[in-house]
Design an enzyme around this catalytic site. Sequence first.
Site, PDB file in Angstrom:
ATOM      1  CE1 TYR A   1      -3.080   3.615  -0.269  1.00  0.00           C
ATOM      2  CE2 TYR A   1      -3.545   3.568   2.082  1.00  0.00           C
ATOM      3  CZ  TYR A   1      -3.804   3.122   0.808  1.00  0.00           C
ATOM      4  OH  TYR A   1      -4.797   2.190   0.607  1.00  0.00           O
TER       5      TYR A   1
ATOM      6  CD1 TRP B   1      -3.134  -0.258   2.132  1.00  0.00           C
ATOM      7  CD2 TRP B   1      -2.194  -2.161   1.485  1.00  0.00           C
ATOM      8  NE1 TRP B   1      -4.026  -1.290   2.337  1.00  0.00           N
ATOM      9  CE2 TRP B   1      -3.489  -2.449   1.950  1.00  0.00           C
ATOM     10  CE3 TRP B   1      -1.399  -3.220   1.012  1.00  0.00           C
ATOM     11  CZ2 TRP B   1      -4.012  -3.740   1.963  1.00  0.00           C
ATOM     12  CZ3 TRP B   1      -1.915  -4.505   1.035  1.00  0.00           C
ATOM     13  CH2 TRP B   1      -3.216  -4.753   1.497  1.00  0.00           C
TER      14      TRP B   1
ATOM     15  NE  ARG C   1     -13.174   3.151   3.842  1.00  0.00           N
ATOM     16  CZ  ARG C   1     -12.434   4.242   3.873  1.00  0.00           C
ATOM     17  NH1 ARG C   1     -12.789   5.245   4.647  1.00  0.00           N
ATOM     18  NH2 ARG C   1     -11.342   4.342   3.125  1.00  0.00           N
TER      19      ARG C   1
ATOM     20  N   GLY D   1     -11.578   3.456  -1.183  1.00  0.00           N
ATOM     21  CA  GLY D   1     -11.792   4.752  -0.537  1.00  0.00           C
ATOM     22  C   GLY D   1     -13.146   4.825   0.145  1.00  0.00           C
TER      23      GLY D   1
ATOM     24  CE  LYS E   1      -5.840  -1.012  -1.111  1.00  0.00           C
ATOM     25  NZ  LYS E   1      -6.259  -1.531   0.181  1.00  0.00           N
TER      26      LYS E   1
END
Length: 262
Positions: A144, A142, A229, A202, A175
């Site tokens: 970010y 991931w 989500r 997101g 990701k």
Amino acid sequence: MTKLQMQKIMHNEKSLFLAYDQGLEHGPTDFNLNNIDPDYVLKIAENGKYNAIILHHGIAEKYYDKNNAAVPLIVKLNGKTNLFKGDPVSSQVCSIGRAVKLGAEAVGYTIYPGSEFEYKMFKDFSKLIETAHSYGIPVIAWVYPRGKFIKDELSTETIAYAARIGLELGADFVKINYNNDFEGFKWAIKAAGKTKVLVVGGPKLSDKELLQKTYEVMKAGASGLAVGRNVWQHEKPLEMTKALKKIIFDNKSVDEALKILN
Ligand code: FBP
């Protein structure tokens, strides 16, 4: 990384993963009375035939039965809460050995480039890649970019930089975010080279927005989505799963995918 191992979490070179690590990352605020129960989300992953479910080891140990599970497991090896408000650092909370014992087919690790703790996550990640690959286990990073030096984590340049970091550091999948800049995203995917690009779901979007985003990232050359989500907060999670799969695996249009939900 062997093709065989990668194929365990892919279908026709593409993947749809269900992410359920938000209980640590965000706290239970993301959850209602249904999706707060890991069994509810595991059932979605199994019935929706996801390419894998992403869990922290605590949930994997108590809820994932490697001998009977109908969905492959990806164990997230590090994590952080959102209680600490300084530059982000994600600490390793599980070893690769333990992840493998729990049945993991791949492992995940978050890096926050640009954070004042970037050096620590890079150092830990370099060891982890070496160990995971010696076990034959693919690694999903991931990436970010975050922290006080990152002015705009969603600029095209920052997203492409995140993609490239995944390649440079040896990740099998990276990701990253999508900022609706379709042409820019093609460049970001090129920046990732042979590292496969997955896009983050997101916060909850409308059905149309999520499917449009999925359509665009797949057209730009992404390998799939790691979504949380937007699926398990959805009132019809299995229908949303089918709609996402229509786009990801069957190359269908947004309108065709939307028909499943309407
Ligand atoms: P979502 O689809 O729910 O956004 O999940 C993807 C994910 O990367 C999770 O794996 C992780 O817990 C979360 O997003 C991190 O979110 P944030 O951007 O708030 O750090």
